[in-house]
Each structure stands twice: as C-alpha cells, then as structure tokens.
Design a protein around this motif. Structure first.
Motif, PDB file in Angstrom:
ATOM      1  N   LEU A   4       8.236  88.496 130.754  1.00  0.00           N
ATOM      2  CA  LEU A   4       8.775  87.700 129.661  1.00  0.00           C
ATOM      3  C   LEU A   4       8.278  88.244 128.329  1.00  0.00           C
ATOM      4  O   LEU A   4       7.115  88.665 128.225  1.00  0.00           O
ATOM      5  CB  LEU A   4       8.341  86.236 129.795  1.00  0.00           C
ATOM      6  N   ALA A   5       9.141  88.209 127.326  1.00  0.00           N
ATOM      7  CA  ALA A   5       8.753  88.707 126.007  1.00  0.00           C
ATOM      8  C   ALA A   5       9.365  87.826 124.931  1.00  0.00           C
ATOM      9  O   ALA A   5      10.601  87.728 124.835  1.00  0.00           O
ATOM     10  CB  ALA A   5       9.196  90.151 125.822  1.00  0.00           C
ATOM     11  N   GLU A   6       8.498  87.183 124.136  1.00  0.00           N
ATOM     12  CA  GLU A   6       8.954  86.318 123.053  1.00  0.00           C
ATOM     13  C   GLU A   6       9.165  87.106 121.775  1.00  0.00           C
ATOM     14  O   GLU A   6       8.520  88.128 121.537  1.00  0.00           O
ATOM     15  CB  GLU A   6       7.933  85.205 122.767  1.00  0.00           C
ATOM     16  N   LEU A  11       6.330  83.261 109.481  1.00  0.00           N
ATOM     17  CA  LEU A  11       5.838  82.301 108.495  1.00  0.00           C
ATOM     18  C   LEU A  11       7.023  81.621 107.834  1.00  0.00           C
ATOM     19  O   LEU A  11       7.956  82.295 107.373  1.00  0.00           O
ATOM     20  CB  LEU A  11       4.997  83.027 107.448  1.00  0.00           C
ATOM     21  N   VAL A  12       6.996  80.300 107.778  1.00  0.00           N
ATOM     22  CA  VAL A  12       8.087  79.539 107.177  1.00  0.00           C
ATOM     23  C   VAL A  12       7.512  78.344 106.447  1.00  0.00           C
ATOM     24  O   VAL A  12       6.445  77.838 106.813  1.00  0.00           O
ATOM     25  CB  VAL A  12       9.093  79.094 108.273  1.00  0.00           C
ATOM     26  N   GLN A  13       8.201  77.903 105.416  1.00  0.00           N
ATOM     27  CA  GLN A  13       7.765  76.717 104.687  1.00  0.00           C
ATOM     28  C   GLN A  13       8.145  75.453 105.446  1.00  0.00           C
ATOM     29  O   GLN A  13       9.111  75.441 106.227  1.00  0.00           O
ATOM     30  CB  GLN A  13       8.392  76.702 103.299  1.00  0.00           C
ATOM     31  N   ALA A  14       7.410  74.399 105.192  1.00  0.00           N
ATOM     32  CA  ALA A  14       7.727  73.106 105.796  1.00  0.00           C
ATOM     33  C   ALA A  14       9.176  72.733 105.478  1.00  0.00           C
ATOM     34  O   ALA A  14       9.639  72.922 104.345  1.00  0.00           O
ATOM     35  CB  ALA A  14       6.777  72.037 105.285  1.00  0.00           C
ATOM     36  N   GLY A  15       9.860  72.230 106.495  1.00  0.00           N
ATOM     37  CA  GLY A  15      11.266  71.890 106.351  1.00  0.00           C
ATOM     38  C   GLY A  15      12.210  73.008 106.752  1.00  0.00           C
ATOM     39  O   GLY A  15      13.417  72.786 106.876  1.00  0.00           O
ATOM     40  N   GLY A  16      11.666  74.187 106.947  1.00  0.00           N
ATOM     41  CA  GLY A  16      12.474  75.338 107.313  1.00  0.00           C
ATOM     42  C   GLY A  16      12.765  75.407 108.802  1.00  0.00           C
ATOM     43  O   GLY A  16      12.411  74.505 109.568  1.00  0.00           O
ATOM     44  N   SER A  17      13.408  76.505 109.195  1.00  0.00           N
ATOM     45  CA  SER A  17      13.830  76.688 110.582  1.00  0.00           C
ATOM     46  C   SER A  17      13.454  78.079 111.088  1.00  0.00           C
ATOM     47  O   SER A  17      13.354  79.033 110.307  1.00  0.00           O
ATOM     48  CB  SER A  17      15.355  76.529 110.706  1.00  0.00           C
ATOM     49  N   LEU A  18      13.253  78.155 112.393  1.00  0.00           N
ATOM     50  CA  LEU A  18      13.064  79.418 113.095  1.00  0.00           C
ATOM     51  C   LEU A  18      13.741  79.304 114.444  1.00  0.00           C
ATOM     52  O   LEU A  18      13.851  78.204 115.004  1.00  0.00           O
ATOM     53  CB  LEU A  18      11.578  79.729 113.310  1.00  0.00           C
ATOM     54  N   ARG A  19      14.176  80.438 114.975  1.00  0.00           N
ATOM     55  CA  ARG A  19      14.677  80.470 116.344  1.00  0.00           C
ATOM     56  C   ARG A  19      13.873  81.480 117.135  1.00  0.00           C
ATOM     57  O   ARG A  19      13.857  82.672 116.819  1.00  0.00           O
ATOM     58  CB  ARG A  19      16.158  80.831 116.411  1.00  0.00           C
ATOM     59  N   LEU A  20      13.216  80.991 118.165  1.00  0.00           N
ATOM     60  CA  LEU A  20      12.467  81.849 119.068  1.00  0.00           C
ATOM     61  C   LEU A  20      13.365  82.277 120.217  1.00  0.00           C
ATOM     62  O   LEU A  20      14.208  81.504 120.677  1.00  0.00           O
ATOM     63  CB  LEU A  20      11.240  81.123 119.618  1.00  0.00           C
ATOM     64  N   SER A  21      13.151  83.503 120.668  1.00  0.00           N
ATOM     65  CA  SER A  21      13.870  84.015 121.831  1.00  0.00           C
ATOM     66  C   SER A  21      12.856  84.491 122.851  1.00  0.00           C
ATOM     67  O   SER A  21      11.755  84.931 122.506  1.00  0.00           O
ATOM     68  CB  SER A  21      14.770  85.193 121.425  1.00  0.00           C
ATOM     69  N   CYS A  22      13.248  84.415 124.102  1.00  0.00           N
ATOM     70  CA  CYS A  22      12.400  84.917 125.173  1.00  0.00           C
ATOM     71  C   CYS A  22      13.279  85.641 126.178  1.00  0.00           C
ATOM     72  O   CYS A  22      14.049  85.016 126.913  1.00  0.00           O
ATOM     73  CB  CYS A  22      11.636  83.792 125.848  1.00  0.00           C
ATOM     74  N   GLY A  23      13.160  86.953 126.180  1.00  0.00           N
ATOM     75  CA  GLY A  23      13.903  87.761 127.130  1.00  0.00           C
ATOM     76  C   GLY A  23      13.136  87.880 128.436  1.00  0.00           C
ATOM     77  O   GLY A  23      11.912  87.780 128.465  1.00  0.00           O
ATOM     78  N   ALA A  24      13.885  88.088 129.509  1.00  0.00           N
ATOM     79  CA  ALA A  24      13.271  88.202 130.822  1.00  0.00           C
ATOM     80  C   ALA A  24      13.824  89.408 131.555  1.00  0.00           C
ATOM     81  O   ALA A  24      15.000  89.738 131.438  1.00  0.00           O
ATOM     82  CB  ALA A  24      13.515  86.939 131.640  1.00  0.00           C
ATOM     83  N   VAL A  79      16.180  82.814 126.930  1.00  0.00           N
ATOM     84  CA  VAL A  79      16.056  81.404 126.594  1.00  0.00           C
ATOM     85  C   VAL A  79      15.671  81.325 125.121  1.00  0.00           C
ATOM     86  O   VAL A  79      14.970  82.201 124.608  1.00  0.00           O
ATOM     87  CB  VAL A  79      15.034  80.691 127.500  1.00  0.00           C
ATOM     88  N   TYR A  80      16.150  80.295 124.453  1.00  0.00           N
ATOM     89  CA  TYR A  80      15.947  80.144 123.018  1.00  0.00           C
ATOM     90  C   TYR A  80      15.258  78.816 122.707  1.00  0.00           C
ATOM     91  O   TYR A  80      15.378  77.844 123.457  1.00  0.00           O
ATOM     92  CB  TYR A  80      17.290  80.175 122.279  1.00  0.00           C
ATOM     93  N   LEU A  81      14.565  78.793 121.589  1.00  0.00           N
ATOM     94  CA  LEU A  81      14.032  77.546 121.056  1.00  0.00           C
ATOM     95  C   LEU A  81      14.384  77.499 119.573  1.00  0.00           C
ATOM     96  O   LEU A  81      13.799  78.230 118.764  1.00  0.00           O
ATOM     97  CB  LEU A  81      12.518  77.446 121.248  1.00  0.00           C
ATOM     98  N   ASP A 115       4.708  80.005 136.778  1.00  0.00           N
ATOM     99  CA  ASP A 115       4.086  81.182 137.379  1.00  0.00           C
ATOM    100  C   ASP A 115       4.039  82.385 136.450  1.00  0.00           C
ATOM    101  O   ASP A 115       3.219  83.280 136.641  1.00  0.00           O
ATOM    102  CB  ASP A 115       4.847  81.576 138.646  1.00  0.00           C
ATOM    103  N   TYR A 116       4.960  82.439 135.492  1.00  0.00           N
ATOM    104  CA  TYR A 116       5.077  83.613 134.641  1.00  0.00           C
ATOM    105  C   TYR A 116       5.035  83.184 133.166  1.00  0.00           C
ATOM    106  O   TYR A 116       5.648  82.178 132.795  1.00  0.00           O
ATOM    107  CB  TYR A 116       6.378  84.362 134.931  1.00  0.00           C
ATOM    108  N   TRP A 117       4.348  84.010 132.382  1.00  0.00           N
ATOM    109  CA  TRP A 117       4.151  83.708 130.964  1.00  0.00           C
ATOM    110  C   TRP A 117       4.373  84.945 130.110  1.00  0.00           C
ATOM    111  O   TRP A 117       4.076  86.063 130.530  1.00  0.00           O
ATOM    112  CB  TRP A 117       2.719  83.208 130.734  1.00  0.00           C
ATOM    113  N   GLY A 118       4.873  84.720 128.895  1.00  0.00           N
ATOM    114  CA  GLY A 118       4.936  85.778 127.914  1.00  0.00           C
ATOM    115  C   GLY A 118       3.616  85.894 127.175  1.00  0.00           C
ATOM    116  O   GLY A 118       2.679  85.131 127.424  1.00  0.00           O
ATOM    117  N   GLN A 119       3.559  86.837 126.241  1.00  0.00           N
ATOM    118  CA  GLN A 119       2.340  87.092 125.478  1.00  0.00           C
ATOM    119  C   GLN A 119       2.189  86.159 124.284  1.00  0.00           C
ATOM    120  O   GLN A 119       1.101  86.076 123.695  1.00  0.00           O
ATOM    121  CB  GLN A 119       2.328  88.546 125.002  1.00  0.00           C
TER     122      GLN A 119
END
Length: 127
Positions: A4-6, A11-24, A79-81, A115-119
């Motif tokens: 897995l790799a995130e 860095l973002v200001q309060a109220g902002g947005s980010l999208r995390l991705s995790c490839g497998a 998978v996204y967050l 069982d499996y984790w990214g870094q």
C-alpha cells in the motif's frame, strides 16, 4: 502480499480540503476491505473511516462524519479519503490499511483487524 502507498498529504489552512489516495499492488484488490487511520504525535493510532470490499458500506469516526468521505475504485486499485472543512485537530499522519474480507458489505474499525499498512502521509492543518 499487498503493498500500500499513500499520497496526497500536505499543509492546508483550516477550512480547506485535501484528498488522500492509497494505491495497492499485489493480490486481488476487490477482495479486501479498506480503512484509513491517523496518528497524532503522542497519541495512539485511531480509526478514521472504512469501506467494505464491495464499496456498498462505509463507516466513520464521529468527529469526521459529514466532513470526510471514503471511496474506492477497484479498477484502479485505489481507495480515497476526501477531507473537507479540515480542522487543526485533524493534523496527523494518515495511514491506509487493508484486510482480506469474506463479507461483501462489512467494514472494520479496529486497527488490529487489518493485516496490511502503508507508510503514512502527513496532513497538517494550520489555524
């Protein structure tokens, strides 16, 4: 074995947005339930969100409900967050996790069930 790799932290200001991705990579991605956890300095790793292997079911930690959305694209093995309305207390290292699941619609919120984790990827929200 599943690797897995995130990505997508920053860095973002309060109220902002980010999208995390995790490839497998590795085994059949669609057979795995997925989750996101986070760990702030001096604290234990805590549950953030989870999604079933089918994508039909999701679950969230109470403090992120209505702000974060977990999703998955089995065709892309990703998978996204999506994180909106970010707060300084969301600052942490975010980890994605995976586990084989025989249940199509079950989610898992206990880190010991995976069982499996990214870094991990750092998310910092400034006030």
């Amino acid at each position: 074995q599943v690797q897995l790799a995130e990505s997508g932290g920053g860095l973002v200001q309060a109220g902002g947005s980010l999208r995390l991705s995790c490839g497998a990579s590795g085994r059949t991605f669609s057979s795995y339930a997925r989750g996101w956890f986070r760990q702030a300095p001096g604290k234990e790793r805590e549950f953030v969100a989870a999604i079933s292997r089918s994508g039909e079911s999701t679950s969230y930690e109470d403090s992120v409900k209505g702000r974060f959305t977990i999703s998955r694209d089995n065709a892309k093995n990703t998978v996204y967050l999506q994180m909106n309305s970010l707060k300084p207390e969301d600052t942490a290292v975010y980890y994605c996790a995976a586990r084989l699941s025989t249940y199509y619609s079950r989610t898992y919120s206990n880190r010991r069930e995976y069982d499996y984790w990214g870094q991990g990827t750092q998310v910092t929200v400034s006030s």
